[in-house]
Scaffold this motif. Structure first.
Motif, PDB file in Angstrom:
ATOM      1  N   ALA A   1       0.821  -1.208   0.000  1.00  0.00           N
ATOM      2  CA  ALA A   1       0.000   0.000   0.000  1.00  0.00           C
ATOM      3  C   ALA A   1       0.861   1.267   0.000  1.00  0.00           C
ATOM      4  N   PRO A   2       0.645   2.146  -0.968  1.00  0.00           N
ATOM      5  CA  PRO A   2       1.427   3.373  -1.003  1.00  0.00           C
ATOM      6  C   PRO A   2       1.014   4.355   0.095  1.00  0.00           C
ATOM      7  N   SER A   3      -0.221   4.298   0.503  1.00  0.00           N
ATOM      8  CA  SER A   3      -0.658   5.203   1.571  1.00  0.00           C
ATOM      9  C   SER A   3      -1.802   4.556   2.330  1.00  0.00           C
ATOM     10  N   ASN A   4      -1.999   5.033   3.529  1.00  0.00           N
ATOM     11  CA  ASN A   4      -3.106   4.496   4.312  1.00  0.00           C
ATOM     12  C   ASN A   4      -4.436   4.817   3.671  1.00  0.00           C
ATOM     13  N   GLN A   5      -4.482   6.028   3.151  1.00  0.00           N
ATOM     14  CA  GLN A   5      -5.683   6.465   2.458  1.00  0.00           C
ATOM     15  C   GLN A   5      -6.084   5.450   1.397  1.00  0.00           C
TER      16      GLN A   5
ATOM     17  N   LEU B   1       5.468   1.383   5.261  1.00  0.00           N
ATOM     18  CA  LEU B   1       4.184   1.894   4.786  1.00  0.00           C
ATOM     19  C   LEU B   1       3.325   2.399   5.919  1.00  0.00           C
ATOM     20  N   PHE B   2       3.356   1.665   6.984  1.00  0.00           N
ATOM     21  CA  PHE B   2       2.389   1.976   8.024  1.00  0.00           C
ATOM     22  C   PHE B   2       3.003   2.511   9.285  1.00  0.00           C
ATOM     23  N   GLY B   3       4.255   2.810   9.216  1.00  0.00           N
ATOM     24  CA  GLY B   3       4.836   3.609  10.299  1.00  0.00           C
ATOM     25  C   GLY B   3       5.327   2.862  11.505  1.00  0.00           C
ATOM     26  N   GLY B   4       4.620   1.885  11.969  1.00  0.00           N
ATOM     27  CA  GLY B   4       5.043   1.220  13.205  1.00  0.00           C
ATOM     28  C   GLY B   4       6.134   0.223  12.897  1.00  0.00           C
ATOM     29  N   SER B   5       7.271   0.388  13.512  1.00  0.00           N
ATOM     30  CA  SER B   5       8.309  -0.599  13.250  1.00  0.00           C
ATOM     31  C   SER B   5       8.497  -1.451  14.480  1.00  0.00           C
ATOM     32  N   SER B   6       8.781  -2.665  14.220  1.00  0.00           N
ATOM     33  CA  SER B   6       8.894  -3.581  15.347  1.00  0.00           C
ATOM     34  C   SER B   6      10.092  -3.200  16.212  1.00  0.00           C
TER      35      SER B   6
END
Lengths: 1035, 168
Positions: free
Chosen positions: A452-456, A826-831
């Motif tokens: 996904a390129p963006s959450n939107q 893509l989604f910001g949260g990194s482990s």
């Protein structure tokens, strides 16, 4: 490219179908021919069926035929010619889908016939009628044995054909010797079939012919090429099961292929001037297996592959035949499978291009397939053929389109994901069958999650998937989407998050205009509107509530959607109240609520009651109960409930009986007749659902007249049923079974408890039916910050969380590192971030937890109301999530609670041995000091603030529900100072009771006491990222 | 391997069904209906392969050919060559044509046991045993000759005679 024969055949078929006159002529011809197996009766039957106007008429004719056959076939002394005809008719009847089993035995009998014609018909019928495990097979084995020894090779080959279908694993030994003998039969026709039969045995049961594997190698050298080619079929299977064992045959295969390609076989083996094409194809397939990943073996094949390719090229000016293209395609498969030379790869690519450019759909299909193979070795190759691929994608041929989408799916990168997913979605629009839709939906979801390129874009894509595939999409996808919305893209960019949310709200409001939406999408919509509907300020609460009511109204049969809707309304109302605004329920909403108050679904009822309660509360309380935008927050739970230490200690000091672990309780009391309840304990340990009627409470006979602190224990015990559940956690209800069970538990519990408390010495037993759920629910609902009351409710919260989590965990091995990285970016949260914090930070929705984080806690899923199918409760009981010690520790907190409650109640008889307590305490403490993190983290913390605040609500003395109130205010008498701690402590006391025992391991005591202190302050262990989380609660 | 060989007409009536892995009668009918609904929805100029994982499980394909009023369908798995099977159908139909001389649907209906015999010579236990039409003819001819000897019904002799004539 049709052959001459096809033309002839087609012409013939056309002639045959010209009209009824022709058909009648043909029938006349048939009659004149008097072809075998057909009599006038049979012809009449066929004709009647053919002329039947309707399905019903056909049915009638066939049933009449069956009746007739039944009668005729059972007559004594039916001439065998007649009998053969009956059997043929039976076969025909069964082909039309009717049961002909009454005649099976006659078919079997017919195989005994000496007449070859009858025997063959008998074999034909039995192979069509019976499977190899049918009871009648045993009657036929003897005949087969005899026939395999026959002098007549036709009888032998008929028997061999039957062997392929009728012999099962057990009967293989009975015929195996004969079949092996036949490998030396003078007729190649028979040898060939014997090889096939052996191959069939191998398929049925590899071990039965394992000693014969060398035989297959020998057969490869048979002087007759057709026997050799039969052996290839078997060898293909053998090679695919064990490549290594057959590497040494590579040279043989290569030389056979070379000879075949060079036209060394007799002309009779040519097919359309191509020498033995089926042999070539089979060998190419075998070579592909042998050469895969083996450079040395592959190199031996280069020259023969070149030879085959060269020979298959059509001469100048003549089109390639179908069969030579089949060989070419097979060459591509082999070349791409083995470690090929650049030259071969170049040729493969060239042929692929030719296929793709072909006008023939079959070749295009093969070309797309070949392209998929070639680009795995040379990804750049795809670019040259973009246009051809796009053509195929837009082709009207469904097969071609699907194949192309398969290819694109393999080719997807983050740069092209949007285009490809677009195509997939538009293809999905054209689909109607569930199977394909499910498949393509899962692919889209996978690609969207990966690239996904963006959450939107992700949200929009998911919305489309939900819209098109509806309930075919796994619920997990919806939960991931909700979690994404709740968490936002990153932890810092609050603005982007709210933008995302408001855009989601807008798109959902728009979506609600559509006439028909699948249930799962509606659930997401309801949740999002409830959570964020009013957050942006663009929509008034009334607007949203109105929409939600409309949704619920439009789906009167869907309790899940209704549940989501009412909870969303509750949330909006609560937000409004918390913001200090007056909430005036719309009349339609009021009536909706009233409806639900009287609903048959206890779950809906409960939700409606909660809404009602909230409407009556003041802003300050509601504010504390429900945080605006609190869905992303998490709570750490300390399952050991250390803050109850004081209470336990004081109870013990007052002479309460120390906690005894369930198992030990049983052991030590097995000799005590006075301990009546042991018999029940004994029944319980499996925690399986029990279906017998509830036992009468008199079972809990008091063993010792004890003086339980009456004001204390009953009170908090009864709090359980009466307390309202937190708002958000109710969202979780999806499965109606769970919906029912949740409240059910509460009720049943209430009864049992009251009775029990009348006779305080017996451990409180939950009613049998609910035991397992209840135990497990406690097991995984964190005990830390919530009151006892949250247990019942938390099960729907926690279970889904666990459920989702397990799925993720299972999915992990499939996720390549690259995918994780992508998803993370893509989604910001990194482990890594989460690890660094030592807390689980917000988990980004679509990406999965890194493998290393498997022990991490699940983020509170109050905002991600995963449905909790009942089965999952059980699954969790299986405990593949919990590490062993934790599972043990949390094995049955409920029982532990019993133990605790036992303690004070049997204060008079506190002579319980210390040893068992100790061992049980060791369980806990060892867990505690050796793996504190694990114990904290593996138990999914699903309690949100809501739990906590609800606890507060209740303990503040506000009557939360119109249910039997049993001295809520008594809670103040609770040893712990803070009412909250008191309340929360109840839960914790259950499992921490063991930690409170006097015998304790040294170092851990300190630890736990320290924790205990902290916990007491906040009610939970604030190991989370934001310890200030609860500040608003405590001023 | 080949999982099934089917012949059905354009109305969906089965004319010959042979499953190499046993299926119950009900399941067979289900499968036939599903296959028919797929085939009947496809135009003639499309490709001859249909992925059928919803009917026969993963990695299975229907390879079919449409002749006049009949569909000839082979259900195959990964171990067979699609284009090869297409030619096998060709072999099968050529053989039928040789046997029945201008074969038509009715020939297959009325002689489906013969058709079974022919098919058994081509495909055995799900594997292709013979791909030469001439070889199949020879084998079938042998059987029928013997059958004639074993069966003294004059009509049958005539039938074989007819067939023999057609060969010459």
């Amino acid at each position: 490219m049709e052959s001459w024969a096809t033309d002839i055949v087609k012409k013939a078929f056309k002639q045959g179908s010209q009209g009824t006159v022709d058909q009648l002529k043909t029938i006349g011809r048939e009659l004149a021919m008097g072809s075998q197996g057909s009599s006038k009766d049979f012809l009449d039957l066929v004709k009647a069926i053919g002329e039947a106007k309707s399905k019903a008429e056909e049915e009638r004719i066939v049933l009449a035929e069956i009746e007739l056959l039944k009668k005729r076939i059972m007559e004594p002394d039916v001439p065998r010619k007649k009998m053969k005809e009956y059997i043929i008719r039976l076969v025909y009847v069964e082909m039309l889908g009717h049961d002909a089993s009454f005649g099976y035995i006659y078919a079997v009998k017919m195989t005994h016939d000496d007449n070859l014609l009858c025997k063959k018909s008998g074999y034909l019928a039995t192979t069509l009628f019976l499977n190899e495990d049918h009871d009648l097979i045993i009657l036929i084995v003897n005949t087969i044995q005899k026939d395999l020894k026959s002098d007549n090779y036709l009888v032998v080959s008929a028997a061999l054909t039957a062997v392929c279908k009728l012999i099962n694993e057990e009967t293989i030994p009975a015929v195996l010797p004969q079949v092996i003998d036949l490998l030396g039969h003078p007729k190649e026709h028979v040898r060939k079939k014997a090889v096939m039969a052996l191959h069939r045995f191998y398929q049925r049961s590899p071990s039965s012919v394992s000693h014969l594997l060398t035989k297959f190698r020998q057969i490869l050298c048979d002087k007759d090429p057709s026997v050799m080619s039969a052996a290839l079929c078997a060898l293909f299977d053998l090679v695919s099961s064990d490549v290594k064992a057959f590497k040494n045959l590579t040279a043989s295969f290569v030389s056979i292929l070379k000879q075949v390609a060079e036209h060394r076989l007799p002309k009779a083996y040519d097919y359309h001037r191509t020498p033995a094409p089926f042999v070539q194809i089979k060998i190419l397939k075998i070579l592909a297996l042998l050469g895969a990943g083996d450079r040395h073996t592959s190199e031996n094949m280069y020259s023969v592959l070149l030879e085959v390719l060269k020979r298959c090229e059509p001469g100048k000016g003549e089109p390639a035949t179908n069969i030579s293209n089949a060989i070419l395609y097979e060459c591509i498969c082999t070349i791409t499978a083995i470690v090929a030379s650049p030259k071969l790869l170049g040729m493969a690519a060239e042929i692929t291009s030719r296929f793709l450019k072909s006008d023939n759909h079959n070749y295009k299909y093969m070309g797309i397939d070949a392209l998929g193979r070639v680009i795995q070795i040379n990804p750049d190759f795809a670019e040259q053929h973009q246009l051809a691929v796009i053509d195929c994608l837009e082709d009207q041929d469904d097969t071609l389109k699907r194949k192309t989408l398969d290819l694109l799916y393999k080719m997807t990168k983050s740069t092209n994901v949007e285009v490809i997913v677009d195509h997939m979605i538009s293809y999905m629009r054209t689909l109607s069958d569930a199977h394909n839709k499910t498949e393509i939906a899962s692919r889209i979801v996978e690609l969207a999650e990966r690239f996904a390129p963006s959450n939107q874009w992700f949200i929009q894509t998911m919305n489309q998937v939900f819209e098109l595939a509806g309930d075919l999409v796994p619920a997990k996808v919806a939960h991931d989407l909700m979690r994404l919305l709740a968490k936002g893209a990153g932890e810092d960019d609050e603005e982007a998050d709210s933008l995302l949310r408001s855009s989601a709200v807008e798109s959902y409001l728009q979506l609600l205009g559509e006439p028909k939406l699948p249930s799962i999408l509606l659930q997401v919509v309801c949740w999002v509107l409830g959570e964020f509907g009013t957050a942006g300020g663009t929509h008034s609460a009334d607007d949203i509530i109105g929409k939600l009511c409309d949704v619920a109204e439009a789906h009167p049969g869907d309790t899940v959607v209704k549940g989501y809707a009412i909870t969303a309304i509750t949330k909006i109302c609560a937000f409004e109240i918390a913001a200090g605004r007056q909430v005036q329920l719309l009349p339609e909403c009021r009536s909706f609520m009233d409806d639900l108050l009287a609903s048959h679904s206890t779950d809906l009822q409960q939700r409606a009651y909660e809404l009602q309660v909230f409407l009556g509360l003041g802003p300050d309380i509601v504010q504390k109960v429900l945080h605006v935008n609190g869905s992303g927050e998490e709570i750490e739970i300390d399952t050991d409930l250390p803050f109850l230490q004081e209470f336990v200690d004081s109870s013990l000091a007052n002479g309460a009986r120390p906690y005894v672990h369930e198992n030990e309780r049983f052991e030590m009391s097995s000799g005590m007749s006075s301990f009546v309840s042991t018999s029940r304990t004994q029944q319980e340990p499996s925690h399986a659902l029990r279906f017998e009627a509830y036992e009468t409470p008199t079972v809990h006979t008091p063993s010792a007249s004890s003086s339980a602190p009456p004001s204390l224990l009953p009170d908090f015990q009864e709090k359980k049923p009466e307390s309202p559940r937190s708002l958000r956690n109710q969202l979780a209800a999806d499965n109606s079974q769970v919906d029912l069970l949740g409240p059910e538990i509460t009720r049943l519990r209430l009864d049992g408890v009251q009775k029990k408390w009348g006779r305080p010495s017996a451990p409180s037993q939950p009613p049998p039916v609910t035991t397992s759920n209840f135990d497990q629910e406690i097991e995984r609902s964190g005990n830390g910050g919530s009151g006892v009351s949250e247990r019942a409710s938390s099960n729907r919260e926690s279970t889904p969380a666990v459920h989702v989590y397990t799925e993720k965990k299972k999915a992990q091995p499939e996720i390549p590192a690259e995918k994780q990285r992508l998803a993370a970016s893509l989604f910001g949260g990194s482990s890594g971030k989460r690890d660094a914090n030592g807390v689980k930070g917000s988990k980004p929705a679509p990406n999965r937890p890194a493998a290393g984080n498997s022990k991490e806690k699940i983020p509170s899923t109050a905002q991600a109301p995963a449905p909790a199918p009942l089965m999952d409760l059980m699954d969790m009981g299986g405990g593949d999530l919990f590490s062993a010690p934790v599972a043990k520790a949390s094995y049955d907190p409920f029982k532990e609670l019993e133990g605790l409650l036992d303690g004070p109640s049997t204060a008079a008889s506190t002579s319980t041995p210390a040893a068992p307590q100790k061992s049980s305490s060791i369980d806990f403490m060892s867990l505690y000091d050796s793996t504190p993190v694990v114990s904290h983290n593996t138990v999914p913390s699903t309690n949100d603030h809501d739990f906590l605040s609800l606890g507060l609500t209740s303990s503040s003395g506000i009557e939360p529900m119109n249910r039997p109130e049993a001295g809520l205010l008594d809670l103040n008498e609770f040893p712990a100072n803070s009412p909250l701690a008191g309340l929360a402590g109840l839960e914790q006391s259950s499992s921490s009771s063991s930690t409170s025992l006097p015998e304790r391991k040294g170092p851990s005591l300190q630890d736990s006491l320290q924790k205990d202190a902290t916990t007491r302050q906040v009610g939970v262990t604030p190991t989370g990222a934001n310890p200030a989380l609860f500040q608003d609660l405590f001023g | 391997m080949i999982l099934a060989s089917l012949i059905m007409n354009t109305q969906g009536k089965p004319r010959l069904t042979k499953f190499y892995e046993h299926l119950s009668v009900e399941r067979q009918q289900e499968v036939l209906r599903a296959v028919y609904s797929v085939l009947s929805s496809r135009a003639d100029n499309l490709c001859s392969f249909v992925e059928s994982d919803d009917i026969f499980g993963p990695d299975t394909k229907l390879v079919y050919k449409h002749f006049a009023t009949l569909y000839f369908v082979f259900v195959i798995d990964n171990a067979e060559s699609e284009l090869g099977i297409l030619d096998l159908i060709q072999v099968f139909v050529e053989t039928l044509d040789r046997c029945f001389k201008n074969v038509c649907e009715l020939d297959i209906v009325h002689n489906f046991n013969k058709v079974h015999t022919i098919l058994d010579e081509i495909v055995m236990g799900g594997q292709v045993v013979e791909t030469s039409s001439a070889e199949v003819m020879k084998a079938v001819q042998d059987i029928w000759k013997l059958e004639r000897v074993g069966d003294l019904n004059p009509a049958n002799v005539k039938g074989i005679g007819h067939y023999r004539n057609s060969r010459s």
